[in-house]
Write a protein that holds these residues in place. Structure first.
Motif, PDB file in Angstrom:
ATOM      1  N   TYR A 116     -16.417 -22.673  10.791  1.00  0.00           N
ATOM      2  CA  TYR A 116     -15.760 -23.029   9.536  1.00  0.00           C
ATOM      3  C   TYR A 116     -15.463 -21.811   8.657  1.00  0.00           C
ATOM      4  O   TYR A 116     -14.569 -21.858   7.817  1.00  0.00           O
ATOM      5  N   VAL A 117     -16.189 -20.743   8.841  1.00  0.00           N
ATOM      6  CA  VAL A 117     -15.973 -19.540   8.029  1.00  0.00           C
ATOM      7  C   VAL A 117     -14.601 -18.934   8.314  1.00  0.00           C
ATOM      8  O   VAL A 117     -14.008 -18.286   7.452  1.00  0.00           O
ATOM      9  N   LEU A 118     -14.070 -19.158   9.488  1.00  0.00           N
ATOM     10  CA  LEU A 118     -12.790 -18.577   9.874  1.00  0.00           C
ATOM     11  C   LEU A 118     -11.653 -18.997   8.946  1.00  0.00           C
ATOM     12  O   LEU A 118     -10.787 -18.180   8.608  1.00  0.00           O
ATOM     13  N   PHE A 119     -11.653 -20.240   8.509  1.00  0.00           N
ATOM     14  CA  PHE A 119     -10.524 -20.737   7.723  1.00  0.00           C
ATOM     15  C   PHE A 119     -10.388 -20.046   6.369  1.00  0.00           C
ATOM     16  O   PHE A 119      -9.317 -19.540   6.036  1.00  0.00           O
ATOM     17  N   PRO A 120     -11.436 -19.987   5.549  1.00  0.00           N
ATOM     18  CA  PRO A 120     -11.287 -19.224   4.300  1.00  0.00           C
ATOM     19  C   PRO A 120     -11.207 -17.716   4.536  1.00  0.00           C
ATOM     20  O   PRO A 120     -10.625 -16.992   3.725  1.00  0.00           O
ATOM     21  N   ALA A 121     -11.729 -17.232   5.650  1.00  0.00           N
ATOM     22  CA  ALA A 121     -11.643 -15.796   5.937  1.00  0.00           C
ATOM     23  C   ALA A 121     -10.201 -15.375   6.198  1.00  0.00           C
ATOM     24  O   ALA A 121      -9.821 -14.236   5.887  1.00  0.00           O
ATOM     25  N   MET A 122      -9.389 -16.256   6.741  1.00  0.00           N
ATOM     26  CA  MET A 122      -7.971 -15.937   6.954  1.00  0.00           C
ATOM     27  C   MET A 122      -7.269 -15.715   5.617  1.00  0.00           C
ATOM     28  O   MET A 122      -6.382 -14.865   5.499  1.00  0.00           O
ATOM     29  N   ILE A 123      -7.665 -16.449   4.602  1.00  0.00           N
ATOM     30  CA  ILE A 123      -7.092 -16.265   3.264  1.00  0.00           C
ATOM     31  C   ILE A 123      -7.556 -14.937   2.679  1.00  0.00           C
ATOM     32  O   ILE A 123      -6.792 -14.233   2.029  1.00  0.00           O
ATOM     33  N   GLU A 124      -8.796 -14.594   2.934  1.00  0.00           N
ATOM     34  CA  GLU A 124      -9.371 -13.324   2.461  1.00  0.00           C
ATOM     35  C   GLU A 124      -8.563 -12.131   2.957  1.00  0.00           C
ATOM     36  O   GLU A 124      -8.408 -11.130   2.255  1.00  0.00           O
ATOM     37  N   PHE A 125      -8.030 -12.226   4.144  1.00  0.00           N
ATOM     38  CA  PHE A 125      -7.278 -11.137   4.758  1.00  0.00           C
ATOM     39  C   PHE A 125      -6.143 -10.662   3.858  1.00  0.00           C
ATOM     40  O   PHE A 125      -5.888  -9.466   3.734  1.00  0.00           O
ATOM     41  N   TYR A 126      -5.465 -11.590   3.192  1.00  0.00           N
ATOM     42  CA  TYR A 126      -4.329 -11.211   2.355  1.00  0.00           C
ATOM     43  C   TYR A 126      -4.764 -10.533   1.060  1.00  0.00           C
ATOM     44  O   TYR A 126      -4.073  -9.661   0.541  1.00  0.00           O
ATOM     45  N   ALA A 127      -5.910 -10.899   0.560  1.00  0.00           N
ATOM     46  CA  ALA A 127      -6.453 -10.184  -0.597  1.00  0.00           C
ATOM     47  C   ALA A 127      -6.822  -8.756  -0.200  1.00  0.00           C
ATOM     48  O   ALA A 127      -6.590  -7.811  -0.958  1.00  0.00           O
ATOM     49  N   ILE A 128      -7.367  -8.595   0.992  1.00  0.00           N
ATOM     50  CA  ILE A 128      -7.713  -7.255   1.477  1.00  0.00           C
ATOM     51  C   ILE A 128      -6.456  -6.415   1.660  1.00  0.00           C
ATOM     52  O   ILE A 128      -6.426  -5.234   1.291  1.00  0.00           O
ATOM     53  N   LEU A 129      -5.405  -7.009   2.205  1.00  0.00           N
ATOM     54  CA  LEU A 129      -4.143  -6.277   2.346  1.00  0.00           C
ATOM     55  C   LEU A 129      -3.613  -5.806   0.994  1.00  0.00           C
ATOM     56  O   LEU A 129      -3.130  -4.676   0.862  1.00  0.00           O
ATOM     57  N   SER A 130      -3.701  -6.651  -0.009  1.00  0.00           N
ATOM     58  CA  SER A 130      -3.238  -6.274  -1.348  1.00  0.00           C
ATOM     59  C   SER A 130      -4.086  -5.159  -1.934  1.00  0.00           C
ATOM     60  O   SER A 130      -3.566  -4.263  -2.596  1.00  0.00           O
ATOM     61  N   LEU A 131      -5.385  -5.221  -1.706  1.00  0.00           N
ATOM     62  CA  LEU A 131      -6.264  -4.154  -2.175  1.00  0.00           C
ATOM     63  C   LEU A 131      -5.909  -2.833  -1.504  1.00  0.00           C
ATOM     64  O   LEU A 131      -5.775  -1.802  -2.186  1.00  0.00           O
ATOM     65  N   VAL A 132      -5.740  -2.849  -0.215  1.00  0.00           N
ATOM     66  CA  VAL A 132      -5.395  -1.615   0.511  1.00  0.00           C
ATOM     67  C   VAL A 132      -4.072  -1.058   0.028  1.00  0.00           C
ATOM     68  O   VAL A 132      -3.936   0.145  -0.201  1.00  0.00           O
ATOM     69  N   LEU A 133      -3.077  -1.915  -0.153  1.00  0.00           N
ATOM     70  CA  LEU A 133      -1.782  -1.455  -0.647  1.00  0.00           C
ATOM     71  C   LEU A 133      -1.911  -0.879  -2.047  1.00  0.00           C
ATOM     72  O   LEU A 133      -1.333   0.173  -2.360  1.00  0.00           O
ATOM     73  N   GLY A 134      -2.679  -1.539  -2.905  1.00  0.00           N
ATOM     74  CA  GLY A 134      -2.895  -1.023  -4.260  1.00  0.00           C
ATOM     75  C   GLY A 134      -3.551   0.346  -4.256  1.00  0.00           C
ATOM     76  O   GLY A 134      -3.223   1.214  -5.071  1.00  0.00           O
ATOM     77  N   ILE A 135      -4.471   0.577  -3.325  1.00  0.00           N
ATOM     78  CA  ILE A 135      -5.115   1.873  -3.215  1.00  0.00           C
ATOM     79  C   ILE A 135      -4.127   2.914  -2.714  1.00  0.00           C
ATOM     80  O   ILE A 135      -4.105   4.066  -3.189  1.00  0.00           O
ATOM     81  N   MET A 136      -3.271   2.530  -1.779  1.00  0.00           N
ATOM     82  CA  MET A 136      -2.344   3.485  -1.152  1.00  0.00           C
ATOM     83  C   MET A 136      -1.156   3.853  -2.031  1.00  0.00           C
ATOM     84  O   MET A 136      -0.568   4.918  -1.850  1.00  0.00           O
ATOM     85  N   ILE A 137      -0.767   3.007  -2.954  1.00  0.00           N
ATOM     86  CA  ILE A 137       0.392   3.292  -3.804  1.00  0.00           C
ATOM     87  C   ILE A 137       0.085   4.473  -4.706  1.00  0.00           C
ATOM     88  O   ILE A 137      -0.846   4.402  -5.512  1.00  0.00           O
ATOM     89  N   PRO A 138       0.842   5.552  -4.605  1.00  0.00           N
ATOM     90  CA  PRO A 138       0.601   6.710  -5.482  1.00  0.00           C
ATOM     91  C   PRO A 138       1.135   6.417  -6.890  1.00  0.00           C
ATOM     92  O   PRO A 138       2.254   5.941  -7.037  1.00  0.00           O
ATOM     93  N   VAL A 139       0.335   6.657  -7.896  1.00  0.00           N
ATOM     94  CA  VAL A 139       0.784   6.415  -9.266  1.00  0.00           C
ATOM     95  C   VAL A 139       0.885   7.700 -10.078  1.00  0.00           C
ATOM     96  O   VAL A 139       1.377   7.699 -11.196  1.00  0.00           O
ATOM     97  N   ALA A 140       0.424   8.801  -9.553  1.00  0.00           N
ATOM     98  CA  ALA A 140       0.478  10.071 -10.305  1.00  0.00           C
ATOM     99  C   ALA A 140       1.615  10.931  -9.829  1.00  0.00           C
ATOM    100  O   ALA A 140       2.128  10.821  -8.779  1.00  0.00           O
TER     101      ALA A 140
END
Length: 140
Positions: A116-140
Motif C-alpha cells: 500500500y505504501v507504493l500508491f502514495p509514494a508515486m505521488i511523492e515522486f513529483y514533489a521530489i522532482l520539483s525540489l530537485v528542479l528548484g535546487i538546480m535552477i540558478p537564481v544568481a
C-alpha cells in the motif's frame, strides 16, 4: 521591489508546502486514529503512511533555506520557488487522501500493508522532482 518579490517567492513556497502537508496529515491522522481505535496492533503498519504527507512541508523549508541568500534576485527566485510551492501543496493534499485510503485498506486487511505504501509514494515522486528542479535552477 525585487527583494520583496524574492521574499514572496520564499514565503509562498514554505506556506503552500506547509499548508498542503498540514491538510494531508489531517487526512492521514484521522484515518489512522479510526483504524487504531479498532486495532491498535496495526500502528507499525500505518505509521509510515500517516507521516508521508509531512515531507512536502520539509521540502519547502529546505528549498527556502537553500535559496535565502538569493533574495535580491526577485523574479528569478520567485520562479524557482513557486514550482515546488504549487506542486508541494497539491501533492501533499493528494498524497494524504491516497494514504488515507491505504490506511483504511490496512484496517480491513493488513496482509498487503507493504504494498500500500507504493500508491502514495508515486505521488511523492513529483514533489521530489520539483525540489530537485528548484535546487538546480540558478537564481544568481
Amino acid at each position: 521591489m525585487e527583494k520583496f518579490i524574492g521574499i514572496l517567492g520564499l514565503s509562498l513556497c514554505m506556506i503552500l508546502c506547509g499548508a498542503g502537508s498540514a491538510f494531508g496529515l489531517y487526512k492521514t491522522g484521522s484515518a489512522a486514529a479510526g483504524v487504531l481505535s479498532e486495532d491498535n496492533k496495526k500502528f507499525s503498519k500505518i505509521i509510515v503512511l500517516a507521516l508521508l504527507p509531512a515531507t512536502q512541508g520539509i521540502y519547502g523549508f529546505v528549498l527556502a533555506v537553500m535559496k535565502i541568500g538569493a533574495i535580491a534576485q526577485g523574479w528569478n527566485l520567485f520562479g524557482a520557488m513557486i514550482g515546488l510551492g504549487i506542486t508541494g501543496m497539491l501533492s501533499a493534499i493528494l498524497q494524504g487522501i491516497t494514504a488515507s485510503s491505504c490506511i483504511y485498506a490496512i484496517g480491513k486487511n493488513s496482509a498487503g500493508s507493504g504494498k500500500y505504501v507504493l500508491f502514495p509514494a508515486m505521488i511523492e515522486f513529483y514533489a521530489i522532482l520539483s525540489l530537485v528542479l528548484g535546487i538546480m535552477i540558478p537564481v544568481a
